[in-house]
Design a protein around this motif. Structure first.
Motif, PDB file in Angstrom:
ATOM      1  N   LYS A  20       0.954  -1.305   0.044  1.00  0.00           N
ATOM      2  CA  LYS A  20       0.014  -0.092  -0.045  1.00  0.00           C
ATOM      3  C   LYS A  20       0.993   1.295  -0.006  1.00  0.00           C
ATOM      4  N   PRO A  21       0.716   2.112  -0.863  1.00  0.00           N
ATOM      5  CA  PRO A  21       1.668   3.131  -1.042  1.00  0.00           C
ATOM      6  C   PRO A  21       1.556   4.315   0.156  1.00  0.00           C
ATOM      7  N   LYS A  22       2.550   4.788   0.678  1.00  0.00           N
ATOM      8  CA  LYS A  22       2.914   5.643   1.659  1.00  0.00           C
ATOM      9  C   LYS A  22       2.478   6.982   1.350  1.00  0.00           C
ATOM     10  N   LEU A  23       1.563   7.477   1.137  1.00  0.00           N
ATOM     11  CA  LEU A  23       1.272   8.795   0.798  1.00  0.00           C
ATOM     12  C   LEU A  23       1.648   9.998   1.563  1.00  0.00           C
ATOM     13  N   LEU A  24       1.530   9.900   2.737  1.00  0.00           N
ATOM     14  CA  LEU A  24       1.687  11.087   3.773  1.00  0.00           C
ATOM     15  C   LEU A  24       2.956  10.992   4.161  1.00  0.00           C
ATOM     16  N   ALA A  25       3.611  12.110   4.462  1.00  0.00           N
ATOM     17  CA  ALA A  25       5.020  12.220   4.973  1.00  0.00           C
ATOM     18  C   ALA A  25       5.126  11.676   6.386  1.00  0.00           C
ATOM     19  N   ASN A  26       6.137  11.396   6.909  1.00  0.00           N
ATOM     20  CA  ASN A  26       6.215  10.689   8.148  1.00  0.00           C
ATOM     21  C   ASN A  26       5.671  11.622   9.311  1.00  0.00           C
ATOM     22  N   GLU A  27       4.735  11.154  10.096  1.00  0.00           N
ATOM     23  CA  GLU A  27       4.230  12.104  11.115  1.00  0.00           C
ATOM     24  C   GLU A  27       3.438  13.374  10.557  1.00  0.00           C
ATOM     25  N   ALA A  28       3.002  13.399   9.514  1.00  0.00           N
ATOM     26  CA  ALA A  28       2.464  14.341   8.872  1.00  0.00           C
ATOM     27  C   ALA A  28       1.133  14.719   9.359  1.00  0.00           C
ATOM     28  N   GLU A  29       0.695  15.923   9.638  1.00  0.00           N
ATOM     29  CA  GLU A  29      -0.665  16.081  10.340  1.00  0.00           C
ATOM     30  C   GLU A  29      -1.324  17.304   9.260  1.00  0.00           C
ATOM     31  N   LEU A  30      -2.505  17.320   9.513  1.00  0.00           N
ATOM     32  CA  LEU A  30      -3.297  18.426   8.885  1.00  0.00           C
ATOM     33  C   LEU A  30      -3.130  19.814   9.621  1.00  0.00           C
ATOM     34  N   SER A  31      -2.833  20.827   8.874  1.00  0.00           N
ATOM     35  CA  SER A  31      -2.319  22.002   9.441  1.00  0.00           C
ATOM     36  C   SER A  31      -3.270  23.223   9.023  1.00  0.00           C
ATOM     37  N   LEU A  32      -3.953  23.831  10.079  1.00  0.00           N
ATOM     38  CA  LEU A  32      -4.699  24.883   9.610  1.00  0.00           C
ATOM     39  C   LEU A  32      -4.074  26.209   9.290  1.00  0.00           C
ATOM     40  N   VAL A  33      -4.095  26.647   8.116  1.00  0.00           N
ATOM     41  CA  VAL A  33      -3.448  27.721   7.455  1.00  0.00           C
ATOM     42  C   VAL A  33      -4.111  29.023   8.043  1.00  0.00           C
ATOM     43  N   ALA A  34      -5.439  29.113   7.614  1.00  0.00           N
ATOM     44  CA  ALA A  34      -6.221  30.367   7.772  1.00  0.00           C
ATOM     45  C   ALA A  34      -7.949  29.836   7.966  1.00  0.00           C
ATOM     46  N   MET A 275       3.042  19.654  -0.710  1.00  0.00           N
ATOM     47  CA  MET A 275       2.226  20.175   0.382  1.00  0.00           C
ATOM     48  C   MET A 275       0.839  19.979  -0.363  1.00  0.00           C
ATOM     49  N   LEU A 276       0.028  19.215   0.248  1.00  0.00           N
ATOM     50  CA  LEU A 276      -1.423  19.354  -0.284  1.00  0.00           C
ATOM     51  C   LEU A 276      -2.050  20.512   0.503  1.00  0.00           C
ATOM     52  N   PHE A 277      -2.344  21.165  -0.629  1.00  0.00           N
ATOM     53  CA  PHE A 277      -3.440  22.423  -0.116  1.00  0.00           C
ATOM     54  C   PHE A 277      -4.896  22.189  -0.184  1.00  0.00           C
ATOM     55  N   ILE A 278      -5.750  22.355   0.817  1.00  0.00           N
ATOM     56  CA  ILE A 278      -6.945  21.986   0.940  1.00  0.00           C
ATOM     57  C   ILE A 278      -7.797  23.211   1.121  1.00  0.00           C
ATOM     58  N   THR A 279      -8.916  23.401   0.595  1.00  0.00           N
ATOM     59  CA  THR A 279     -10.023  24.609   0.732  1.00  0.00           C
ATOM     60  C   THR A 279     -11.025  23.711   1.236  1.00  0.00           C
ATOM     61  N   ALA A 280     -11.827  24.295   2.244  1.00  0.00           N
ATOM     62  CA  ALA A 280     -12.705  23.418   3.189  1.00  0.00           C
ATOM     63  C   ALA A 280     -13.622  24.812   3.918  1.00  0.00           C
ATOM     64  N   MET A 281     -14.842  25.033   3.231  1.00  0.00           N
ATOM     65  CA  MET A 281     -15.670  25.877   3.899  1.00  0.00           C
ATOM     66  C   MET A 281     -14.933  27.331   4.286  1.00  0.00           C
ATOM     67  N   ASN A 282     -14.671  27.908   5.350  1.00  0.00           N
ATOM     68  CA  ASN A 282     -14.229  29.029   5.834  1.00  0.00           C
ATOM     69  C   ASN A 282     -12.493  28.982   6.038  1.00  0.00           C
ATOM     70  N   SER A 283     -12.099  27.971   5.783  1.00  0.00           N
ATOM     71  CA  SER A 283     -10.837  27.545   5.910  1.00  0.00           C
ATOM     72  C   SER A 283      -9.561  27.045   4.743  1.00  0.00           C
ATOM     73  N   VAL A 284      -8.715  26.948   4.927  1.00  0.00           N
ATOM     74  CA  VAL A 284      -7.398  26.557   4.122  1.00  0.00           C
ATOM     75  C   VAL A 284      -6.529  25.666   5.003  1.00  0.00           C
ATOM     76  N   TYR A 285      -6.198  24.544   4.456  1.00  0.00           N
ATOM     77  CA  TYR A 285      -5.125  23.454   5.103  1.00  0.00           C
ATOM     78  C   TYR A 285      -4.212  23.135   4.257  1.00  0.00           C
ATOM     79  N   THR A 286      -3.009  22.700   4.978  1.00  0.00           N
ATOM     80  CA  THR A 286      -2.146  22.106   4.233  1.00  0.00           C
ATOM     81  C   THR A 286      -1.676  20.905   5.071  1.00  0.00           C
TER      82      THR A 286
END
Length: 295
Positions: A20-34, A275-286
């Motif tokens: 199974k491919p390991k897509l996430l970096a080691n210990e990666a966590e979703l980070s709220l940018v704004a 860096m996966l950049f995600i837009t969701a509702m009022n926020s953006v995450y990496t």
């Protein structure tokens, strides 16, 4: 169960886990940018890795600067831009649905209307787009009634996917057998495109011909999507309930939870596009990844 059979089953299970491919970096966590917006959408990565995205209700295009993880306003009065994408010359393309237009914004922030109608009728509302290796533009044209529109009905009955040729002189229908096309992304070799029919809760793949027409429609997965992206391994990222990742065969390989009611769109940003950049509702995450984008 015989001991030998049990051992074989365990070996197969461990083999599957290892493959199974390991897509996430080691210990990666979703980070709220704004989280300062009304509804974020349309992320597009620039050549240097910065990501531009929209806050359609506030009529703004914003810019995430990768080097310091900051967000600033790039453009106001942005035509109610939704989906964004950079062309090969560094101009920012925008699905500006305030007046049902497709824009090209140059580096001096001057917008030019590329398309606003088809065969004399106003478009429904360009939503998302992708630029092929030749510079042609594919865009989806669903109908979502906007509070800032004066009209209350379509001029074009079908919700389609169009192709604007690289010389910007011809607009063609390339898919019109969809309920409500939304997210769209193509492979970097320009041979295949994925289109999410969010109205039918399905995503399809199509073969791209030499002249840009689409054929060989196949069900990729029985899941629709808002925005989409693709990584260097050919995995496809769909949005809605967080981010769901599928391999080339349409098999789900990763679910990324996002703490919002709706995840609208996704792309890869940063200098290495990891860096996966995600837009969701009022926020953006990496989210840091082991794979990277293909722009």
């Amino acid at each position: 169960m015989k001991p030998l059979n049990a051992i074989l089953i365990l070996l197969i299970a461990f083999s599957c886990i290892a493959q199974k491919p390991k897509l996430l970096a080691n210990e990666a966590e979703l980070s709220l940018v704004a989280a300062d917006y009304i509804f974020t959408e349309g992320p597009a990565v620039a050549k240097n890795g910065d990501v531009y995205f929209t806050d359609q209700p506030n009529n703004k295009i914003l810019k995430w600067t990768a080097s310091d993880n900051s967000v600033s306003v790039y453009m106001e009065d942005a035509g109610r831009a939704n989906g964004l994408y950079f062309d090969h010359d560094g101009n920012l393309l925008a699905c500006a649905d305030e007046k049902f237009e497709l824009w090209r914004i140059d580096k001096a922030k001057n917008p030019k209307v590329l398309i606003d109608e088809f065969q004399g009728k106003k478009l429904n509302g360009p939503n998302d787009l992708w630029v092929d290796p030749k510079g042609g533009i594919y865009f989806t044209d669903p109908y979502y009634q906007r509070p800032y529109w004066e009209r209350n009905e379509k001029e074009i009955e079908k919700e389609r996917v169009y192709y604007l040729t690289p010389d910007m002189n011809e607009l063609r229908i390339v898919a019109d057998n969809l309920v409500q096309p939304n997210g769209i992304i193509g492979t970097p070799d320009g041979k295949m495109i994925y289109i999410a029919d969010i109205g039918d809760k399905k995503t399809y793949s199509f073969t791209i011909s030499e002249n840009g027409d689409l054929s060989n429609k196949k069900l990729f997965t029985p899941l629709g999507s808002d925005g989409m992206t693709i990584d260097n391994q050919g995995n496809v990222y769909l949005t809605g309930n967080g981010v769901t990742v599928f391999n080339k065969k349409g098999q789900e390989i990763l679910q990324i939870p996002v703490p919002q009611k709706w995840t609208a769109n996704v792309t890869f940003g940063g200098p290495d596009q990891n860096m996966l950049f995600i837009t969701a509702m009022n926020s953006v995450y990496t989210l840091e990844m082991n794979v990277h984008g293909v722009r």
